[in-house]
Scaffold this motif. Structure first.
Motif, mmCIF file in Angstrom:
data_model
loop_
_atom_site.group_PDB
_atom_site.id
_atom_site.type_symbol
_atom_site.label_atom_id
_atom_site.label_comp_id
_atom_site.label_asym_id
_atom_site.label_seq_id
_atom_site.Cartn_x
_atom_site.Cartn_y
_atom_site.Cartn_z
ATOM 1 N N THR A 1 -43.995 59.693 -2.099
ATOM 2 C CA THR A 1 -43.015 58.832 -2.765
ATOM 3 C C THR A 1 -43.527 58.400 -4.136
ATOM 4 N N LYS A 2 -44.787 57.988 -4.156
ATOM 5 C CA LYS A 2 -45.413 57.550 -5.415
ATOM 6 C C LYS A 2 -45.398 58.680 -6.454
ATOM 7 N N ASN B 1 -47.478 57.982 7.601
ATOM 8 C CA ASN B 1 -47.075 56.962 6.630
ATOM 9 C C ASN B 1 -47.870 57.100 5.329
ATOM 10 N N LYS B 2 -49.163 57.414 5.463
ATOM 11 C CA LYS B 2 -49.995 57.567 4.274
ATOM 12 C C LYS B 2 -49.464 58.710 3.395
ATOM 13 N N PHE C 1 -35.454 59.799 -1.678
ATOM 14 C CA PHE C 1 -36.486 58.883 -1.163
ATOM 15 C C PHE C 1 -36.224 58.530 0.305
ATOM 16 N N GLU C 2 -34.957 58.496 0.669
ATOM 17 C CA GLU C 2 -34.600 58.175 2.057
ATOM 18 C C GLU C 2 -35.089 59.262 3.012
ATOM 19 N N THR D 1 -31.302 58.686 -4.832
ATOM 20 C CA THR D 1 -31.662 57.696 -3.809
ATOM 21 C C THR D 1 -31.919 58.367 -2.466
ATOM 22 N N LEU D 2 -31.063 59.337 -2.133
ATOM 23 C CA LEU D 2 -31.201 60.036 -0.851
ATOM 24 C C LEU D 2 -32.555 60.748 -0.747
ATOM 25 N N ALA E 1 -38.829 59.020 3.578
ATOM 26 C CA ALA E 1 -39.174 57.876 4.441
ATOM 27 C C ALA E 1 -38.789 58.146 5.892
ATOM 28 N N ASN E 2 -37.718 58.894 6.119
ATOM 29 C CA ASN E 2 -37.239 59.160 7.476
ATOM 30 C C ASN E 2 -37.851 60.404 8.123
ATOM 31 N N LEU F 1 -43.574 61.449 -6.472
ATOM 32 C CA LEU F 1 -42.216 61.886 -6.805
ATOM 33 C C LEU F 1 -41.581 60.925 -7.811
ATOM 34 N N ALA F 2 -41.763 59.627 -7.572
ATOM 35 C CA ALA F 2 -41.178 58.632 -8.480
ATOM 36 C C ALA F 2 -41.852 58.699 -9.850
ATOM 37 N N GLU F 3 -43.161 58.877 -9.876
ATOM 38 C CA GLU F 3 -43.865 58.984 -11.160
ATOM 39 C C GLU F 3 -43.388 60.206 -11.947
ATOM 40 N N LYS G 1 -46.393 59.877 3.372
ATOM 41 C CA LYS G 1 -45.082 59.494 2.818
ATOM 42 C C LYS G 1 -45.247 58.624 1.572
ATOM 43 N N VAL G 2 -46.182 57.690 1.632
ATOM 44 C CA VAL G 2 -46.375 56.794 0.488
ATOM 45 C C VAL G 2 -46.906 57.581 -0.707
#
Lengths: 295, 295
Positions: free
Chosen positions: B142-143, B135-136, B124-125, B121-122, B128-129, B145-147, B138-139
């Motif tokens: 995140t996408k 922002n582009k 992703f935090e 969880t950290l 984001a931070n 990394l999660a995939e 980061k998204v």
């Protein structure tokens, strides 16, 4: 319960459940057993309280439910992962949840660990892949979700709760555990719903207060139900807190004291709603419902 | 190993390790035991291969390492969480990792589960931070990394690996398991490093090919080391794959065959680098290093 509220809850519960199932069904290139186990826990009859609060909070500020669907799903996935891991033998060692065998009992322990890991990761993926939110909104939601769910939020609460077993705690310590373990995700629902509905900074501030009291009231009711609830309605035996020597409100305050504390927090949550100066009838009804629920 | 490469690896390894420790030390309002257990696994002597590949890939496209620090840390946190959960009794049941007791042996099983959940969880935090990325970006990060880490990526690989124990698999099935279990995070490093360094879409495409072969070569070497490695250098006993009846390259191809397959993939990875038409000496050296390493 008011018929209109009952319909609102049922409609949204069915919608969220359907969307969650479709989302996991749609995952390609995932081992069958893992997919089956993820779907098993995601459709195992939850109340979908968190997504419903998120949607109602968004609507109270003029937003539309379809715009927060991904966030609502992500939130419920994180809640579900936390239950699957919490039920594991090394944690609470629960055999039943909502009237069904827990994930590790139905499948196996390794699968249940991976189901939790998978749901947690997927929650961030569906926010990043959302088609409606702006990048700025996605980053805000990701940040708040990770903060609320992570090692200084829900995970900290799980750890504190575990380390406090068989130890006496004060009311302040108990509230801290519950604020982290249960309150953080409930707070996320009300706060981020308001943010995505277009709330101003000052409105968000008030909604955070509302969220904190709602979370505490919710947990007190949970503790009360574990003492006097109907096992059939709850889908699990009662008395497990006492058996596990858990710290609860009824243990610290007595049953009457716990009821009074619950009522106090419900009133504080509703007063915050009044200060927010929004059309909050639905949210106030939902807070009452959480405090009056029998499961 | 070339002195310059050796210094590059050591410097970056120390930098990443220091930043990871500081990040977790800096978490406020986290139970002491949980924090201690998170730091224990995060500083337990990993090679930091993934963050170093990410940084080198970013630099090969003209980016600066300091701009991808958060992503490098997030990547290593996810790798670490996967090891902590993988070592659990219900999974691989390993008592030692890198010469030290595994997290659940040093602390306890519930803590190890929460350490994994917390690090995941950290990760992703902190993205984001981050203070540098847009922002582009980061998204996108995140996408991906999660995939790569989630139920169609690394988690799927863990599940397939587990379900394949004690069963014969084909070379194609073995490669699929390794591509998911190990390859996805290595691919993330090379691909997202290139993206953040400013690679074009066509350059990204080539880097994905390089990443795939690098990941497979890395895993073959891992399998080889479990047969002929030095337990002191590895920090764990060898032969565990055979004991657990794991499907490995040496098992399917023989030791010589595994060496040849490793060499083939190293060449393919380096050919992709040449096609990318960048200053890729460092990356090529790193790929050689991964294939020649003794731990």
């Amino acid at each position: 319960m008011d018929q209109d509220l009952s319909t609102y809850i049922d409609d949204h519960k069915n919608w969220i459940t359907e969307e969650l199932k479709n989302c996991i069904h749609g995952l390609e290139d995932i081992p069958n057993r893992l997919k089956e186990a993820m779907i098993y826990s995601i459709q195992a009859g939850g109340k979908r309280i968190r997504p419903i609060l998120l949607i109602a909070s968004c609507e109270a500020f003029g937003g539309e439910s379809k715009n927060v669907l991904s966030v609502a799903m992500a939130l419920e996935m994180i809640h579900t992962y936390s239950l699957v891991h919490d039920d594991l033998p090394a944690m609470d060692d629960d055999d039943f949840r909502r009237g069904l065998p827990t994930n590790h009992r139905k499948f196996d322990e390794a699968t249940a660990i991976l189901v939790g890991d998978g749901l947690l990761t997927l929650s961030f993926e569906i926010i990043a892949n959302d088609m409606v939110l702006s990048n700025k909104q996605k980053v805000y939601v990701t940040k708040r979700l990770a903060e609320c769910a992570g090692p200084t939020g829900m995970v900290a609460g799980q750890a504190l709760d575990m380390y406090a077993e068989n130890k006496a705690v004060t009311l302040d310590e108990l509230e801290k555990i519950h604020h982290l373990k249960t309150g953080q995700l409930l707070s996320f629902a009300l706060e981020v719903g308001a943010y995505l509905g277009g709330a101003s900074d000052s409105e968000l501030h008030v909604m955070k207060q509302c969220a904190r009291f709602t979370g505490l009231a919710f947990q007190i009711k949970d503790d009360i139900l574990d003492v006097i609830g109907d096992p059939d309605k709850l889908g699990k035996p009662i008395g497990s807190d006492e058996i596990n020597d858990k710290n609860t409100y009824p243990k610290l305050l007595g049953l009457d004291g716990a009821y009074k504390q619950n009522e106090k927090y419900v009133q504080k949550a509703k007063q915050a709603l009044i200060r927010a100066n929004i059309d909050s009838t639905r949210l106030a009804d939902l807070i009452d419902y959480l405090s009056e629920r029998e499961q």
